[in-house]
Design a protein around this motif. Structure first.
Motif, short mmCIF file in Angstrom:
data_model
loop_
_atom_site.label_atom_id
_atom_site.label_comp_id
_atom_site.label_asym_id
_atom_site.label_seq_id
_atom_site.Cartn_x
_atom_site.Cartn_y
_atom_site.Cartn_z
N THR A 126 0.81 -1.22 0.00
CA THR A 126 0.00 0.00 0.00
C THR A 126 0.84 1.27 0.00
O THR A 126 0.31 2.36 -0.18
N LYS A 127 2.18 1.09 0.26
CA LYS A 127 3.08 2.24 0.38
C LYS A 127 2.59 3.21 1.45
O LYS A 127 2.65 4.43 1.32
N SER A 128 2.06 2.60 2.54
CA SER A 128 1.54 3.39 3.66
C SER A 128 1.90 2.71 4.97
O SER A 128 1.87 1.48 5.07
N VAL A 129 2.25 3.52 5.99
CA VAL A 129 2.59 2.97 7.31
C VAL A 129 1.43 3.14 8.29
O VAL A 129 1.61 3.05 9.49
N TYR A 180 8.11 5.32 3.86
CA TYR A 180 6.70 5.56 3.55
C TYR A 180 5.98 6.43 4.57
O TYR A 180 4.75 6.56 4.51
N ARG A 181 6.70 7.07 5.49
CA ARG A 181 6.04 7.82 6.56
C ARG A 181 5.19 8.98 6.03
O ARG A 181 4.17 9.34 6.63
N LYS A 182 5.60 9.57 4.91
CA LYS A 182 4.86 10.70 4.37
C LYS A 182 3.59 10.27 3.63
O LYS A 182 2.76 11.11 3.29
N ASN A 183 3.48 8.96 3.39
CA ASN A 183 2.30 8.46 2.66
C ASN A 183 1.25 7.89 3.61
O ASN A 183 0.39 7.14 3.19
N ASN A 184 1.37 8.22 4.90
CA ASN A 184 0.50 7.64 5.91
C ASN A 184 -0.98 7.78 5.55
O ASN A 184 -1.57 8.84 5.65
N GLY A 185 -1.58 6.67 5.11
CA GLY A 185 -3.00 6.64 4.79
C GLY A 185 -3.34 7.02 3.37
O GLY A 185 -4.38 6.66 2.85
N LYS A 186 -2.46 7.77 2.68
CA LYS A 186 -2.79 8.28 1.35
C LYS A 186 -2.73 7.20 0.29
O LYS A 186 -3.64 7.04 -0.52
#
Length: 216
Positions: A126-129, A180-186
């Motif tokens: 998902t590229k999300s943490v 991937y911290r900046k993609n949290n949920g996106k």
């Protein structure tokens, strides 16, 4: 007819499994009589006990409907195997007892540290943490590293090996978090909105993830 056969083979499975669990009685009578485990290995009984506990849990009605017979025999098996393990620990020589406990503890520790692998896979997909808590990952790394160094200094492979694995896996989680911290949920939201869905076998059982207000 199918339900009848299902029940009959379940009963037959319970009976044969019970004989399987009771078959080491001759061995343990010898151990008790001689007050020594001699060269018998206790590891199979420990592994069987763990298998029985997990299988008994799996067969519970709220986990797996129509599998109660799985729970009954494996619950019984777990109790029988626990008795074997206790007897083995009582009569095992100090060196053999240490080896037995050390190997078992190392295996369980590695399994514990490896449990987040499914979440790491989800993060990569998902590229999300969003579903990998930072504090958990951080303390997995710190705990594993601390005990790894402790084991090294004490020349204890049963502490060093599993905690070394934990340190590496914790570090991998932190690296994924940094990436991937900046993609949290996106990214996960985009994945869902594009028509891509996450399969339930990508996550742990009993976990429910919600994306865009919908259950996956």
């Amino acid at each position: 007819m199918k339900d009848v056969l299902h029940f009959v083979f379940g009963i037959f499975g319970n009976a044969t499994a019970l004989f399987l669990f009771l078959s080491p009685i001759v061995t343990f009578r010898r151990i008790i009589k001689r007050k020594s485990t001699e060269v018998f290995s206790g590891i199979p009984y420990n592994m069987t006990m763990l298998n029985c506990l997990l299988s008994a849990w799996y067969g519970l009605p709220f986990i797996s409907p129509d599998n109660l017979l799985v729970s009954t025999i494996n619950g019984t098996g777990a109790l029988i195997e626990a008795i074997y393990v206790l007897i083995f620990l009582i009569f095992a020589p100090k060196k053999a007892r240490k080896l037995f406990c050390g190997i078992a503890a190392a295996i369980f520790s590695i399994c514990m540290y490896a449990s987040p692998l499914s979440i790491m896979r989800l993060v990569i997909k998902t590229k999300s943490v969003e579903y990998m808590p930072f504090l958990l990952s951080l303390f997995v790394f710190l705990c594993g590293t601390s005990w790894f160094i402790y084991g090294l200094l004490g020349h204890d492979p049963f502490v060093t090996v599993p905690n070394g694995c934990g340190s590496v896996l914790g570090a991998m989680q932190l690296i994924l978090y940094a990436i991937y911290r900046k993609n949290n949920g996106k990214a996960a939201t985009n994945c869902h909105s594009n028509g891509d869905s996450l399969k339930m076998n990508d996550v742990k059982p009993a976990q429910i993830y919600e994306l865009n207000g919908e259950q996956v």
